[in-house]
Design a protein around this motif. Structure first.
Motif, short mmCIF file in Angstrom:
data_model
loop_
_atom_site.label_atom_id
_atom_site.label_comp_id
_atom_site.label_asym_id
_atom_site.label_seq_id
_atom_site.Cartn_x
_atom_site.Cartn_y
_atom_site.Cartn_z
N ASP A 156 0.80 -1.22 0.00
CA ASP A 156 0.00 0.00 0.00
C ASP A 156 0.84 1.28 0.00
OD1 ASP A 156 -2.81 -1.31 1.94
OD2 ASP A 156 -2.34 -1.37 -0.20
N ILE A 157 2.05 1.19 -0.48
CA ILE A 157 2.82 2.42 -0.69
C ILE A 157 2.38 3.01 -2.02
CG2 ILE A 157 5.11 3.38 -1.08
CD1 ILE A 157 6.17 1.11 0.72
N THR A 158 2.07 4.29 -2.01
CA THR A 158 1.53 4.94 -3.21
C THR A 158 2.49 6.00 -3.74
OG1 THR A 158 0.33 6.57 -1.88
CG2 THR A 158 -0.84 4.54 -2.47
N ASN A 159 2.34 6.28 -5.02
CA ASN A 159 3.14 7.30 -5.66
C ASN A 159 2.32 7.91 -6.79
OD1 ASN A 159 5.34 8.92 -6.00
ND2 ASN A 159 6.65 7.36 -6.93
N TYR A 160 2.55 9.20 -7.06
CA TYR A 160 1.71 9.91 -8.02
C TYR A 160 2.55 10.78 -8.94
CZ TYR A 160 -1.96 8.68 -4.69
OH TYR A 160 -2.81 7.99 -3.87
#
Length: 115
Positions: A55-59
């Motif tokens: 659940d590590i996110t990046n945008y």
């Protein structure tokens, strides 16, 4: 074999919101990272967001603070909540994952943001 099916696209006015879904098949869903990409007419396909198995996110900078990626491993789905939409967000949105070094894409869902 992995299949990805996107849904949730549509026509929305600038400033509005949409939530895209990507339904995945395959028993390895919970251990895979998933990405969202988009492609506007006449342009290259651009990366939008990613979420890892932890659940590590990046945008991408263009959507940071407006879009949120999340996943539900029990349902084998990944979501893209899109708020404060702009006309420049108009594109076909695709989800993507890599399994055993093979790239899988969905068929895409159209998002159109009117001014």
């Amino acid at each position: 074999q992995v299949q990805l099916v996107e849904s949730g696209g549509g026509l929305v006015q600038a400033g509005g919101s949409l939530r895209l879904s990507c339904a995945a098949s395959g028993s390895t869903f919970s251990i895979n990272a998933l990405d969202w990409y988009r492609q506007a007419p006449g342009k290259q396909r651009d990366w939008v967001a990613a979420i890892t198995s932890g659940d590590i996110t990046n945008y991408a900078d263009s959507v940071k603070g407006r879009f949120t990626i999340s996943r539900d491993n029990a349902k084998k789905k990944v979501y893209l909540q899109m708020n404060s939409l702009k006309p420049e967000d108009t594109a076909v949105y695709y989800c993507m994952t890599v399994v055993n070094r093979q790239l899988y894409w969905g068929q895409g869902t159209q998002v159109t943001v009117s001014a």
